[in-house]
Scaffold this motif. Sequence first.
Motif, short mmCIF file in Angstrom:
data_model
loop_
_atom_site.label_atom_id
_atom_site.label_comp_id
_atom_site.label_asym_id
_atom_site.label_seq_id
_atom_site.Cartn_x
_atom_site.Cartn_y
_atom_site.Cartn_z
N ARG A 180 0.83 -1.21 0.00
CA ARG A 180 0.00 0.00 0.00
C ARG A 180 0.86 1.25 0.00
O ARG A 180 0.53 2.25 -0.63
CB ARG A 180 -0.92 -0.02 1.23
N HIS A 181 1.96 1.20 0.72
CA HIS A 181 2.91 2.32 0.78
C HIS A 181 4.22 1.87 0.13
O HIS A 181 4.96 1.06 0.71
CB HIS A 181 3.13 2.76 2.22
N PRO A 182 4.49 2.36 -1.08
CA PRO A 182 5.62 1.85 -1.86
C PRO A 182 6.98 1.96 -1.18
O PRO A 182 7.88 1.17 -1.49
CB PRO A 182 5.58 2.73 -3.12
N ALA A 217 12.98 -9.24 -6.95
CA ALA A 217 13.26 -8.03 -7.74
C ALA A 217 12.30 -6.93 -7.32
O ALA A 217 11.14 -7.20 -6.99
CB ALA A 217 13.11 -8.32 -9.24
N LEU A 218 12.78 -5.68 -7.31
CA LEU A 218 11.97 -4.53 -6.97
C LEU A 218 11.67 -3.72 -8.23
O LEU A 218 12.59 -3.35 -8.96
CB LEU A 218 12.68 -3.63 -5.95
N ARG A 219 10.42 -3.44 -8.46
CA ARG A 219 10.05 -2.68 -9.64
C ARG A 219 10.59 -1.25 -9.59
O ARG A 219 10.96 -0.68 -10.62
CB ARG A 219 8.53 -2.66 -9.79
N SER A 220 10.66 -0.67 -8.39
CA SER A 220 11.14 0.70 -8.26
C SER A 220 12.60 0.82 -8.68
O SER A 220 13.07 1.92 -9.00
CB SER A 220 10.99 1.18 -6.82
N GLU A 221 13.33 -0.28 -8.67
CA GLU A 221 14.74 -0.28 -9.07
C GLU A 221 14.92 -0.77 -10.50
O GLU A 221 16.04 -1.06 -10.94
CB GLU A 221 15.56 -1.14 -8.11
N GLY A 222 13.82 -0.91 -11.23
CA GLY A 222 13.89 -1.37 -12.62
C GLY A 222 13.88 -2.87 -12.77
O GLY A 222 14.05 -3.38 -13.89
N GLY A 223 13.69 -3.60 -11.68
CA GLY A 223 13.66 -5.06 -11.76
C GLY A 223 12.45 -5.57 -12.51
O GLY A 223 11.40 -4.91 -12.55
#
Length: 436
Positions: free
Chosen positions: A273-275, A291-297
């Motif tokens: 809920r809170h990225p 993998a983290l989407r915020s890091e481009g994963g």
Amino acid sequence: MNWGQWLSRLAGTLAGPVLPPLLRRRAAQGKELAPRLRERKGFGAARPQGLLIWLHAASVGESLSLVPLMEALVARQPALHLLVTTGTVTSAALLKRRLPAAVAARVIHRFAPLDVPRWIDRFLDGWRPDAVAIAESEIWPNRTYALAARGIPAALVNARISPRSAAAWGRWAPGLARDLLGHFALVMAQSEDDAARLRALGASGAICRGNLKAAAAPLPVEVAELARMRAILGRRPVLLAASTHPGEDAVVIAAHRAMAPRLPGLLTVIAPRHPQRGPEIAALAAPLPTALRSEGGLPEAGVEVYVADTLGEMGLFFRLAPAGLGVTLIGGSLVPKGGHNPLEPARLGSPVLLGPDTSHFREVADDLLAAGGALRVGDAVTLAETATDVLTNPERASGMARAAATIADNAAHLPDELAEAILGLLPSGPGLAPEA
């Protein structure tokens, strides 16, 4: 001036000198926009000619729930202007992205003035709205009294009040609650339980028309990104945990570990809920490949846990967990947070799993469960068992999706009904107020 109004005005006036430093601190933390802090003091009025309705929503969920209502209002009154106030930066940003162009052209956004008498007076004197619609439970005393003093009709839409809050009002300030609620020309609750609690507190005409959040259009998606992600995932089974809160991620990860041996290639997507909690969730998942989407994963082969720590992309991830390939757990329901909107994944064909606490969407959840459009889980064990059953039984998953879609379609009429009621408050506007 009664005692409640006097005390509210005194408290708001005393808070006035304290709030600016707090606002500047919030701006430094990214929770406010520094160039727009004056809006919190009621500055920035730019009233257009013609009829103006003020719509207010506190945060993301409330703001987005008003989008179909805005569409219905503009469809009926194309010359109408809408002043929309929100309380958070995130809600303002998402609202801007979600508004259709035709509606956005009629909308003026401001951050809501805080409940300081001078600031509220400045705001209302500048904007002079013809009517006001306030979402859910944003009942601030000085604002309510200021609207009443100017004769501006106000509606409380999609109104809700928890049993705990209702008990507190009834115990500590029953007179104030009755006085404040009595100033609303319309109180339209999101459930029969909410309507009953509001009537008991003094909103004698409170009625239930349904939950606006259940009437929202399907969440948007970037078509190119959807195609790219589908190509990456292929036919991998997907367990999506949508809008999770602290305490839920570990349960989902434990369920993944239990499910993985039976479901080769299983991908678990956790969308907090809170990225900003993304790194914390990745740490919980270790040593699973994450993998983290915020890091481009990306959820490429070998990645087992994909942390979708971004904003405004739930339309993408619900579409990546359709019946036959995926299943969605509604976040905020495994912990006592009331749960989030289960009809968002339902509208996009993803089977729905609900934790024990769905109090924020109780009637919607009950309807889904009764129709076979959702299943209840309680912990990592039942989540793993139920999700595995849905993912390995395509016919059952498709049946759940069809049943849930029917429930979602039943709410489509609500924005039109609320728009008619609100337009009925205008000095010369059409529309009928709802029957008592």
